[in-house]
Scaffold this motif. Structure first.
Motif, PDB file in Angstrom:
ATOM      1  N   GLN A  63       1.011  -1.212   0.134  1.00  0.00           N
ATOM      2  CA  GLN A  63       0.026  -0.127  -0.142  1.00  0.00           C
ATOM      3  C   GLN A  63       0.885   1.247  -0.088  1.00  0.00           C
ATOM      4  O   GLN A  63       0.178   2.473   0.114  1.00  0.00           O
ATOM      5  N   TYR A  64       2.225   1.206  -0.027  1.00  0.00           N
ATOM      6  CA  TYR A  64       3.170   2.199   0.215  1.00  0.00           C
ATOM      7  C   TYR A  64       3.600   2.733  -1.297  1.00  0.00           C
ATOM      8  O   TYR A  64       3.923   2.096  -1.967  1.00  0.00           O
ATOM      9  N   HIS A  65       3.353   4.044  -1.478  1.00  0.00           N
ATOM     10  CA  HIS A  65       3.784   4.715  -2.522  1.00  0.00           C
ATOM     11  C   HIS A  65       5.107   5.038  -2.525  1.00  0.00           C
ATOM     12  O   HIS A  65       5.362   6.317  -1.843  1.00  0.00           O
ATOM     13  N   ILE A  66       6.055   4.316  -3.057  1.00  0.00           N
ATOM     14  CA  ILE A  66       7.557   4.859  -2.648  1.00  0.00           C
ATOM     15  C   ILE A  66       8.061   5.639  -3.681  1.00  0.00           C
ATOM     16  O   ILE A  66       8.658   6.781  -3.339  1.00  0.00           O
ATOM     17  N   LEU A  67       8.060   5.114  -4.940  1.00  0.00           N
ATOM     18  CA  LEU A  67       8.807   6.054  -5.958  1.00  0.00           C
ATOM     19  C   LEU A  67       7.524   7.066  -6.692  1.00  0.00           C
ATOM     20  O   LEU A  67       6.541   6.541  -6.905  1.00  0.00           O
ATOM     21  N   GLN A  68       7.750   8.003  -6.707  1.00  0.00           N
ATOM     22  CA  GLN A  68       6.305   9.235  -7.181  1.00  0.00           C
ATOM     23  C   GLN A  68       7.029   9.887  -8.286  1.00  0.00           C
ATOM     24  O   GLN A  68       6.901  11.350  -8.305  1.00  0.00           O
ATOM     25  N   GLY A  69       7.460   9.284  -9.352  1.00  0.00           N
ATOM     26  CA  GLY A  69       7.686  10.244 -10.409  1.00  0.00           C
ATOM     27  C   GLY A  69       9.214  10.383 -10.372  1.00  0.00           C
ATOM     28  O   GLY A  69       9.676  11.317 -10.552  1.00  0.00           O
ATOM     29  N   VAL A  70      10.190   9.309 -10.529  1.00  0.00           N
ATOM     30  CA  VAL A  70      11.688   9.407 -10.709  1.00  0.00           C
ATOM     31  C   VAL A  70      11.918   9.742 -12.230  1.00  0.00           C
ATOM     32  O   VAL A  70      11.423   8.920 -12.975  1.00  0.00           O
ATOM     33  N   ASP A  71      12.840  10.593 -12.305  1.00  0.00           N
ATOM     34  CA  ASP A  71      13.258  10.910 -13.903  1.00  0.00           C
ATOM     35  C   ASP A  71      14.777  10.971 -13.632  1.00  0.00           C
ATOM     36  O   ASP A  71      15.510  11.648 -12.590  1.00  0.00           O
ATOM     37  N   LEU A  72      15.378  10.047 -14.379  1.00  0.00           N
ATOM     38  CA  LEU A  72      16.937   9.830 -14.173  1.00  0.00           C
ATOM     39  C   LEU A  72      17.453   9.554 -15.661  1.00  0.00           C
ATOM     40  O   LEU A  72      16.813   8.507 -16.504  1.00  0.00           O
ATOM     41  N   ALA A  73      18.641   9.956 -16.099  1.00  0.00           N
ATOM     42  CA  ALA A  73      19.262   9.729 -17.020  1.00  0.00           C
ATOM     43  C   ALA A  73      20.515   9.204 -16.853  1.00  0.00           C
ATOM     44  O   ALA A  73      21.344  10.227 -16.232  1.00  0.00           O
ATOM     45  N   LEU A  74      21.266   7.836 -17.147  1.00  0.00           N
ATOM     46  CA  LEU A  74      22.245   7.512 -16.854  1.00  0.00           C
ATOM     47  C   LEU A  74      23.422   7.607 -18.300  1.00  0.00           C
ATOM     48  O   LEU A  74      22.865   6.984 -19.052  1.00  0.00           O
ATOM     49  N   PRO A  75      24.131   8.483 -18.292  1.00  0.00           N
ATOM     50  CA  PRO A  75      25.309   8.474 -19.544  1.00  0.00           C
ATOM     51  C   PRO A  75      25.995   7.279 -19.549  1.00  0.00           C
ATOM     52  O   PRO A  75      26.345   6.594 -18.534  1.00  0.00           O
ATOM     53  N   ARG A  76      26.368   6.974 -20.693  1.00  0.00           N
ATOM     54  CA  ARG A  76      27.199   5.759 -20.865  1.00  0.00           C
ATOM     55  C   ARG A  76      28.685   6.014 -20.135  1.00  0.00           C
ATOM     56  O   ARG A  76      29.398   6.990 -20.492  1.00  0.00           O
TER      57      ARG A  76
END
Lengths: 340, 353, 240
Positions: C17-30
């Motif tokens: 019932q827990y909302h842990i990630l609330q809209g994660v935006d992440l870009a990982l370069p090579r």
């Protein structure tokens, strides 16, 4: 395992691996303890051999169940159905091959038995595969439903046996050359018991080889410890699990054939009697542990056979006491499986 | 008044209320509505099993633990009263003493089993109870000099419960009020009392904690509830109630034996009744037990007819043989665990709270 | 900027019932190492587990190497080239160090050159090669867990708090090992130990309350103490 972690402050010291031999001594101690009570050494040897034979049969049945539990946390109360189906399949095959069974030739007898066992194991293996898909898969991670569903599966399977093979008690005759006993000195050992011990040892050895020397075996052992990490390493644990379930069911089928031949009679409820012992075995062995299951099976069978001779009325109750004693000593069983 | 009796736990469904009222009225007036020994036997069996199944639901439905030893406690009650009456003659004092002793033995045993297995791992409990119950069954049949073995024991009940006894000289509504009918009403009254008590338990703060444990035992423990303690107490309560059901059964049947109380077949019947009636709702015990026992009598007859009608189709005829009624129930059981885990009562109530 | 190796866009994850990630935006370069910082309960571990498929995102997309992996089963994600070192290390205690490594190398025996390279990074493993992993010390288990992730070349390593509860001497050894590792592959590291993170990280992302609240170069954050204070507050000091 009871191996102590090496202290973090001295990473360079080679840790000592403590092997836990204590449980292995238990069957030896128990049989030694029984000797003065039984009195007569000849009787004692007979009882001990009977116990080993019975222990091997229980082990063959229990090993698959304990692995299924360890790997996927699934406790299959319907395991007894595979025992019965295996026995009935073998009964049908042996009935077709009655010529090979009745002739007094070890070769033909074993051939008939081998064929019956093959059919029984393939049949119960396939049934186990279907059982996993239809009955068990929808209730992963829900113990309560698992117990109920697999119990329901057991009811249905027993009823279907009634429909297919009839409800009456059947005679399961031993092949001619396997009847009777081998006499060594003044000890008579029934031939079938020797066969049962051999089969049990072969299954145990094969299991050890697979678990310790093959990649599949490593995956099973790793999966028993931490199924999620096995997946994170890129292996589909579901496939592994279905495979183990099917093999475990096939082993229950093999055990069922042996058990029916041992008792020489057969009803649809045959699985029920021995399943009680099987549950005791996997509890005292440590859920998920094959080695613990092996020792537990011998212990339980010894207890059953010695008390059946000494105090026949309390044979099963004595095993409850054995279980209580072992759980008080090691609450997680003889060989607790390391779980995250 | 009604609120107090039902501990504020109403059926909450019109159909269910109707069904329950019909069952209660049917049971309350069974000797008048359904004359004949067979009918009153069925009604008494329903009463006894309502108590037994409700006590099992305390464990399975409200606490979330699966026990296979419930028939053992049922048997302890049956043997406690039965062997007492057999050995010391038919008197009310013996019945009371038998019940007390049986309660003591049952609760101590439940406590010990709980201590041994619930402490370690809940899943142990199912296996250990299965083993203990099997051992108990074997002990009961083996020590035949005390228990009567496989044959069990027949005994007499106090005179006022015997068929020859007449409460009134004249029949009431055309029915003679004999000792059997009194015995039936004793069983009925006990069933009503015990059921309402169980309803009280599950709606008490204690009952709410049990349900919290069933939903999430880790969280309940984190909230400060000693999960093991609650499980063991629930276990003892359920055992005590099963013991009383066993005593009711012995008084009604004037017989006690492995097949009527201890056998694994009865354990499976209880499981089927709880699951089909509805786990976690005591009303499910009423509905499940009634439907199951009526079906046991009625469905088998129906299957006999169907089996005879399909004589030409060998497999179908065999599948419909009256002895195979457990096959249908087994399939129904599996399906209901999947699709209607809340059973008939849960279905009738619609969405869970 | 070249196409990122891994992209999370608007990822939400629920656990029960827990909302842990609330809209994660992440870009990982090579290439290089990205460090994921944040206080306890910010959602760092959940982010790694969501990437690995151990939790299924309820919304949003996860793209790895041009392929959507949101909701894909974990084994397929592993086979796509992502390796995972969980916080618990999850070494198989009953298996020997050698057996742990055998399982980690999916495509067959590890070639000797690579094994020697791994032994060079983590010498203890060579010494305890035939010992059950259960007897290793915490630091050694951590080394085994990392070694398992690099038994074969992988495109991306997800490493969850490798310094947690580890002796300082071993952390020093770990720093040099990571410095070498990030030349071969891309690393996403979850860390509480800022000094450790700052000495290794090329990029940094800071999480709070299930969202990424800061992204940039590690060097900039390491230089800007005010920013550190604002983003990381006292929680990191407690872990120094």
């Amino acid at each position: 395992m009871t191996v102590a972690p090496a202290p973090a402050t001295t990473p360079e010291a080679l840790p000592a691996i403590k092997h836990d031999y204590l449980p292995i001594l238990l069957p030896v101690a128990l049989s030694a303890l029984a000797l003065p009570f039984v009195g007569n050494p000849t009787t004692w040897v007979t009882l001990t051999v009977a116990a080993l034979a019975m222990g091997m049969m229980i082990f063959v049945i229990a090993s698959g169940l304990t692995l299924v539990f360890g790997l996927m946390d699934v406790l299959n109360f319907g395991h007894g159905a595979f025992i019965a189906v295996g026995a009935y399949l073998a009964l049908s095959v042996l009935g077709l091959l009655s010529g090979w069974v009745q002739v007094d030739s070890l070769g033909w007898n074993l051939m008939a038995l081998g064929l019956a066992v093959t059919v029984a194991m393939i049949g119960t293996g396939l049934l186990g595969w279907a059982f996993e898909r239809v009955i068990v898969r929808p209730v992963y991670g829900q113990h309560l439903k698992q117990i109920l569903i697999t119990m329901g599966g057991l009811i249905v399977a027993e009823q279907l046996i009634h429909v297919i093979w009839g409800g009456d008690q059947k005679a399961m005759a031993l092949p001619t050359a396997l009847r009777g006993a081998v006499v060594i000195g003044d000890v008579a050992i029934e031939k079938f018991r020797i066969l049962a011990v051999v089969v049990g040892l072969v299954v145990f050895a094969a299991m050890l080889v697979v678990l310790n020397r093959t990649r599949i075996g490593l995956l099973i052992r790793a999966g028993v410890e931490n199924a999620e990490m096995v997946e994170a390493l890129g292996y589909r644990i579901r496939r592994l699990f279905v495979g183990v379930f099917a093999v475990g069911s096939a082993l229950a089928g093999l055990g069922g054939v042996m058990w029916a031949l041992y008792r020489e009679t057969l009803t649809a409820a045959i699985g029920g009697d021995i399943m009680v012992l099987v549950f005791i075995v996997i509890i005292i062995g440590g859920l998920g542990s094959v080695g613990g299951c092996f020792i537990g099976a011998i212990l339980v069978a010894m207890m059953a056979n010695y008390t059946a001779f000494l105090l026949p009325k309390v044979a099963l109750a004595s095993n409850i006491l054995l279980m209580v004693a072992i759980l008080m000593w090691r609450p997680q069983g003889l060989y607790p499986v390391a779980k995250r | 008044m009604l609120n107090t009796l039902l501990s504020g736990d109403y059926p909450r469904s019109r159909v269910l209320t109707g069904l329950l009222v019909a069952i209660v009225v049917g049971l309350a007036f069974a000797p008048f509505l359904f004359p004949g020994a067979a009918a009153i036997n069925t009604a008494a069996k329903v009463c006894i099993f309502i108590v037994l199944v409700a006590s099992y639901d305390l464990l399975l439905g409200y606490t979330g633990i699966v026990s296979f030893a419930h028939t053992m406690f049922f048997g302890i009650g049956g043997y406690g009263v039965g062997l007492g009456l057999y050995a010391f003659g038919a008197s009310w004092g013996v019945i009371a003493l038998g019940i007390l002793l049986a309660l003591l033995v049952g609760v101590v045993l439940a406590f010990l089993i709980g201590l041994l297995s619930l402490r370690v791992r809940a899943i142990f409990y199912a296996m250990i109870t299965l083993a203990v119950a099997s051992a108990f069954l074997i002990l009961a049949t083996q020590f035949s000099e005390y228990t009567g073995g496989e044959d069990g024991r027949s005994f007499s009940v106090p005179p006022s419960l015997r068929p020859g006894f007449r409460l009134f000289e004249t029949p009431v509504f055309g029915t003679v009020i004999n000792g059997r009918i009194l015995a039936y009403y004793l069983v009925f009254a006990a069933a009503v009392t015990l059921f309402l008590l169980a309803l009280r338990v599950v709606n008490s703060p204690f009952g709410r904690v049990l349900q919290a444990i069933r939903e999430n035992d880790v969280r309940a423990e984190a909230l400060g509830y000693r999960v093991v303690y609650y499980r063991i107490v629930a276990n003892c309560l359920a055992a005590a109630m099963a013991v009383l059901a066993g005593a009711m059964s012995a008084i009604w049947l004037r017989y006690t034996g492995p097949d009527t109380t201890l056998s694994f077949a009865i354990m499976l019947d209880i499981l089927l009744m709880v699951v089909i009636g509805g786990m976690g709702t005591l009303y499910g015990a009423v509905v499940g037990a009634t439907l199951f026992i009526v079906a046991q009598n009625y469905l088998q007859k129906l299957m006999g007819t169907a089996s005879a009608a399909t004589e030409g189709l060998p497999l179908l005829s065999k599948l419909l043989h009256p002895d195979r009624w457990l096959l249908l129930l087994g399939i129904l059981f599996v399906l209901s665990v999947y699709f209607f885990p809340t059973g008939i009562v849960g279905r009738l109530r619609g969405k869970p709270r | 900027m070249a196409e990122p190796l891994l992209t999370l866009a608007g990822v939400h994850t629920h656990i029960g019932q827990y909302h842990i990630l609330q809209g994660v935006d992440l870009a990982l370069p090579r290439g290089g190492m990205t460090v994921l910082l944040g206080r306890n309960g910010a959602g760092k571990t959940t982010t790694l587990r969501t990437i690995m498929g151990l939790w299924k995102p309820s919304r949003g997309t996860v793209t790895f190497d041009g392929r959507s992996i949101g909701g894909v089963p974990t084994p397929d994600i592993a086979q796509a080239g992502i390796a995972y070192v969980p916080e618990t290390m999850a070494v198989f205690a009953d298996l020997t160090v050698a057996e742990n490594m055998i399982l980690a190398a999916r495509s067959g025996p590890i070639d000797t050159a690579r094994l020697d390279w791994i032994f060079g990074l983590f010498p203890a493993l060579k010494k305890f090669w035939q010992f059950p992993a259960g007897v290793l010390s915490g630091g050694q288990k951590q080394m085994l867990a990392i070694a398992r992730a690099i038994a074969e070349p992988r495109t991306l390593l997800l490493i969850d708090e490798p310094t947690k509860g580890i002796a300082p001497a071993i952390i020093e050894a770990m720093i040099s090992a990571f410095a070498e590792l990030k030349r071969e592959t891309t690393i996403l590291l979850v860390e509480q130990n800022f000094r450790f993170a700052a000495s290794l990280g090329d990029h940094v992302a800071v999480m709070d309350d299930g969202r990424i609240v800061h992204r940039g170069a590690m060097a900039d954050l390491a230089r800007d103490e005010a920013l550190q204070q604002r983003l990381l507050g006292l929680s990191l000091d407690a872990h120094q």
